[in-house]
Write a protein that holds these residues in place. Structure first.
Motif, PDB file in Angstrom:
ATOM      1  N   LYS A  41      77.866  16.722 -18.409  1.00 45.98           N
ATOM      2  CA  LYS A  41      78.198  15.581 -17.551  1.00 45.98           C
ATOM      3  C   LYS A  41      79.351  15.899 -16.598  1.00 45.98           C
ATOM      4  O   LYS A  41      79.636  15.138 -15.682  1.00 45.98           O
ATOM      5  CB  LYS A  41      78.577  14.364 -18.415  1.00 45.98           C
ATOM      6  CG  LYS A  41      77.415  13.774 -19.195  1.00 45.98           C
ATOM      7  CD  LYS A  41      77.890  12.609 -20.063  1.00 45.98           C
ATOM      8  CE  LYS A  41      76.757  12.046 -20.911  1.00 45.98           C
ATOM      9  NZ  LYS A  41      77.235  10.968 -21.820  1.00 45.98           N
ATOM     10  N   GLU A  42      80.003  17.028 -16.821  1.00 42.31           N
ATOM     11  CA  GLU A  42      81.208  17.359 -16.048  1.00 42.31           C
ATOM     12  C   GLU A  42      80.868  18.055 -14.727  1.00 42.31           C
ATOM     13  O   GLU A  42      80.107  19.018 -14.718  1.00 42.31           O
ATOM     14  CB  GLU A  42      82.132  18.288 -16.864  1.00 42.31           C
ATOM     15  CG  GLU A  42      82.674  17.673 -18.132  1.00 42.31           C
ATOM     16  CD  GLU A  42      83.501  18.690 -18.911  1.00 42.31           C
ATOM     17  OE1 GLU A  42      83.663  19.825 -18.414  1.00 42.31           O
ATOM     18  OE2 GLU A  42      83.973  18.349 -20.002  1.00 42.31           O
ATOM     19  N   ASN A  43      81.445  17.617 -13.643  1.00 38.86           N
ATOM     20  CA  ASN A  43      81.520  18.372 -12.376  1.00 38.86           C
ATOM     21  C   ASN A  43      80.239  19.142 -12.013  1.00 38.86           C
ATOM     22  O   ASN A  43      80.277  20.344 -11.768  1.00 38.86           O
ATOM     23  CB  ASN A  43      82.672  19.392 -12.454  1.00 38.86           C
ATOM     24  CG  ASN A  43      83.982  18.738 -12.791  1.00 38.86           C
ATOM     25  OD1 ASN A  43      84.246  17.608 -12.387  1.00 38.86           O
ATOM     26  ND2 ASN A  43      84.817  19.430 -13.550  1.00 38.86           N
ATOM     27  N   ASN A  44      79.120  18.444 -12.007  1.00 39.63           N
ATOM     28  CA  ASN A  44      77.847  19.110 -11.669  1.00 39.63           C
ATOM     29  C   ASN A  44      77.571  20.321 -12.552  1.00 39.63           C
ATOM     30  O   ASN A  44      77.010  21.329 -12.107  1.00 39.63           O
ATOM     31  CB  ASN A  44      77.817  19.558 -10.201  1.00 39.63           C
ATOM     32  CG  ASN A  44      77.756  18.385  -9.260  1.00 39.63           C
ATOM     33  OD1 ASN A  44      77.060  17.397  -9.525  1.00 39.63           O
ATOM     34  ND2 ASN A  44      78.477  18.466  -8.157  1.00 39.63           N
ATOM     35  N   ALA A  45      77.963  20.222 -13.821  1.00 40.62           N
ATOM     36  CA  ALA A  45      77.824  21.357 -14.737  1.00 40.62           C
ATOM     37  C   ALA A  45      76.399  21.897 -14.836  1.00 40.62           C
ATOM     38  O   ALA A  45      76.223  23.117 -14.938  1.00 40.62           O
ATOM     39  CB  ALA A  45      78.338  20.962 -16.125  1.00 40.62           C
ATOM     40  N   PRO A  46      75.332  21.058 -14.808  1.00 42.80           N
ATOM     41  CA  PRO A  46      73.972  21.620 -14.902  1.00 42.80           C
ATOM     42  C   PRO A  46      73.676  22.665 -13.834  1.00 42.80           C
ATOM     43  O   PRO A  46      72.885  23.587 -14.065  1.00 42.80           O
ATOM     44  CB  PRO A  46      73.070  20.387 -14.741  1.00 42.80           C
ATOM     45  CG  PRO A  46      73.883  19.251 -15.269  1.00 42.80           C
ATOM     46  CD  PRO A  46      75.292  19.573 -14.847  1.00 42.80           C
TER      47      PRO A  46
END
Length: 640
Positions: A41-46
């Motif tokens: 969910k963090e900073n466009n992690a995907p």
């Protein structure tokens, strides 16, 4: 990049931390899943997670965190593995507890060995899926995912075989057998790979023998390994996917996005030739079947890597221009913003398709309705919402259908063109079937994911004889079109697999296949060079406009739709009046057809309820279509 990249490069270290804190308490598994959920969910992690769809396997570090967008092609039998096991140091006798989840082989140091008789050993179960890249996925979809990802990788130099490891399944097999069988199995493994219970010693000799066995694997494969892709010409990796939680939620042909730990251990490959010879001494008949099954279920990890799934989700769609889940609260603003500018997008798309259909505006209207159609429910066995379109009157001698298919490929996320020649119908495998010797589902052309656009080019059909497989293939196509299902062949019985495939049939006269709607093409222009004409049409569309077309055709498939009681009463009265005026030709099927056209006509304009205006417009379009067919019938006699 998200801070703390260890979770990407060393996810098993993160898992080890939770396991060490919680021990045998099963809460550690939930904490691992929650940890990775939060990280993504963090900073466009995907976008920072390497994808097997885009990054070559040799660029990826073993045991790193990866993702994979794929279709479940087959489900293998569940397998047992050591969820928790204990190792013993041969010198100090110190005991260490290990977790087996997300791993294929048991880890132990040079002076350690696994205690198979430890009372603390826990046997658990996991499910294995055989997954392939999404069949028919359009080039623009692949490119959009590549451009969205921010991963930059270089070839991995850490892919070296380790002999201080042992397959969990091998350990479990030995543990579950009587002692005598354990000894025989151990002896067989020592004869084949030199890997018995004492695998931690004589490292160099074991590595040499293992590498020799690895070469034998490739030399003695009965045929080149078949990745079992449903469609010809497909590329990309196939993966064996190990699922630990909620595997009952998934089924064959689901399109899923997986996040997990990449495993490419060489010891996972098919058993060596020497090992198969040793096994054949025990039971020659059994070995024949077992070796074929092992060859399919244990392919070389360099060809078919393993993914141990930490997180998995079904995908509503594979269009990278839309939010992955349209039902979520954060997606509503995207939907509402796009719906506010829907009218000009529809007008531009209608103009674009009119040019693609050689100036036929009515055909463009119906093609839009076809492209946004979807099976929204099933009433008993009847799929409601399917809208198979037969575009008759297509030029036989030109490449019109081929170029129309290219246009459709540029608009939808997944598509496939079936050239309906006598040779293809007689020789291609349409229906998946069960291979009991290899214990796998052998794919066929009709094993397609939901929302695939299937273009059947009947203009190539010439006179000839259909043999028995050809007749069965035609029946399978008719079954798909009529009932939106494919009957997979399990030899002793057939099993229905429901589907949701948009079928467009191009033909010279009326199609040999059933269709929900036939429209005769009336070209207004005949370009001297079809390829040049279609290429110029595509190049004239701005990329931003093309993106809107793609969003439009995907998004409208997911809109809810309803008819108010007032409009229902008006439609009923209107239909009664139509029957009075023409009792011979107006039937209940005509009402169903009108309602389907009205439904998708309303949705194409962004209206989720039927209005009187849209109902009258649907009647008008149907009247034009029928008049055109009647005129063609008068010209060509009883062709229609």
């Amino acid at each position: 990049m998200p801070c703390g990249e260890d979770w990407l490069s060393h996810p098993l270290g993160i898992v080890q931390g939770f396991f060490a804190q919680n021990g045998v308490n099963p809460d550690w598994e939930k904490k691992v899943i929650e940890y990775f959920k939060e990280k993504l969910k963090e900073n466009n992690a995907p976008k920072w997670v390497p994808s097997l769809n885009e990054v070559p396997l040799h660029y990826l570090k073993p045991n790193s965190f990866v993702k994979f967008r794929c279709m479940i092609q087959d489900m293998f039998d569940p397998e047992f593995y050591m969820g928790i096991y204990e190792t013993v140091n041969r010198n100090t006798k110190a005991r260490v507890l290990h977790f087996g989840k997300y791993r294929d082989v048991a880890e132990c140091g040079p002076q350690q060995e696994v205690d198979l008789n430890s009372p603390r050993t826990t046997t658990l179960e996991r499910q294995t899926f055989y997954c392939v890249p999404v069949p028919g996925e359009s080039t623009w979809v692949k490119e959009a995912y590549v451009n969205a990802n921010q991963v930059r990788v270089s070839p991995s130099t850490s892919y070296t075989p380790s002999r201080h490891k042992r397959s969990y399944e091998d350990d479990e097999e030995m543990d579950l057998r009587p002692n005598k069988q354990k000894e025989q199995h151990a002896g067989a493994r020592q004869a084949g790979r030199g890997v018995g219970l004492q695998w931690c010693g004589e490292t160099k000799r074991l590595e040499t023998e293992a590498s020799t066995g690895q070469q034998l694997n490739f030399l003695h494969l009965s045929s080149p390994f078949d990745l079992n892709f449903p469609l010809p010409g497909e590329t990309g990796p196939a993966c064996l996917v190990k699922v630990y939680e909620d595997w009952d939620c998934f089924k064959v042909n689901d399109v899923v996005e997986l996040y997990g730990v990449l495993s490419v251990e060489p010891v996972l490959s098919v058993p060596s030739h020497d090992e198969r010879e040793t096994s054949s001494l025990l039971d020659p008949m059994e070995c024949t079947d077992t070796s074929e099954e092992q060859r399919v279920h244990s392919p070389p990890a360099s060809l078919v890597p393993r993914i141990h799934v930490v997180l998995a989700q079904k995908l509503q769609h594979i269009n990278p221009l839309l939010p992955a889940c349209l039902n979520k609260e954060e997606s509503k603003s995207f939907v509402s913003d796009f719906m506010s500018e829907l009218s000009p997008v529809r007008a531009e798309l209608l103009g674009f398709l009119t040019h693609a259909l050689l100036g036929d505006g009515l055909a463009a209207e119906y093609l839009i309705l076809h492209l946004i159609s979807t099976v929204y429910t099933r009433r008993d066995v009847l799929p409601l919402g399917k809208f198979t379109l037969n575009l008759s009157g297509c030029p036989r001698s030109s490449t019109f259908t081929e170029h129309l298919y290219r246009i459709i490929q540029h608009l939808v996320p997944a598509a496939f063109r079936l050239q309906m020649t006598i040779e293809n119908m007689n020789h291609l495998k349409f229906v998946p079937h069960k291979d009991y010797a290899a214990n796998r589902l052998v794919s066929g052309l009709l094993q397609l994911p939901s929302s695939t656009s299937l273009v059947i080019d009947e203009t190539l059909l010439e006179q000839g004889q259909l043999d028995t497989p050809g007749v069965h293939n035609v029946a399978a196509l008719s079954n798909l079109i009529t009932w939106q299902k494919v009957d997979y062949d399990f030899s002793y019985h057939r099993m229905e697999f429901p589907c949701n495939v948009n079928v467009l049939i191009t033909s010279e006269g009326r199609s040999l296949l059933p269709a929900d709607c036939q429209l005769h093409l009336q070209p207004q222009i005949i370009p001297p060079n079809m390829e040049e004409y279609m290429n110029s049409l595509l190049s004239a569309v701005l990329p931003s406009v093309l993106s809107k077309f793609r969003i439009y055709l995907t998004l409208l498939r997911f809109l809810d739709y309803s008819i108010s009681d007032e409009i229902t009463k008006a439609v009923e009265d209107d239909f009664v009046e139509m029957r009075k005026n023409d009792p011979q030709s107006v039937t209940a099927d005509d009402l169903h057809q009108l309602l389907i056209v009205a439904r998708f006509l309303s949705l194409s304009a962004g209206q989720t309820t039927l209005s009187r205006e849209r109902w009258l417009r649907a009647k008008h379009l149907e009247s034009l279509r029928r008049t055109r067919l009647q005129q063609q019938k008068c010209v060509n006699g009883n062709e229609l």
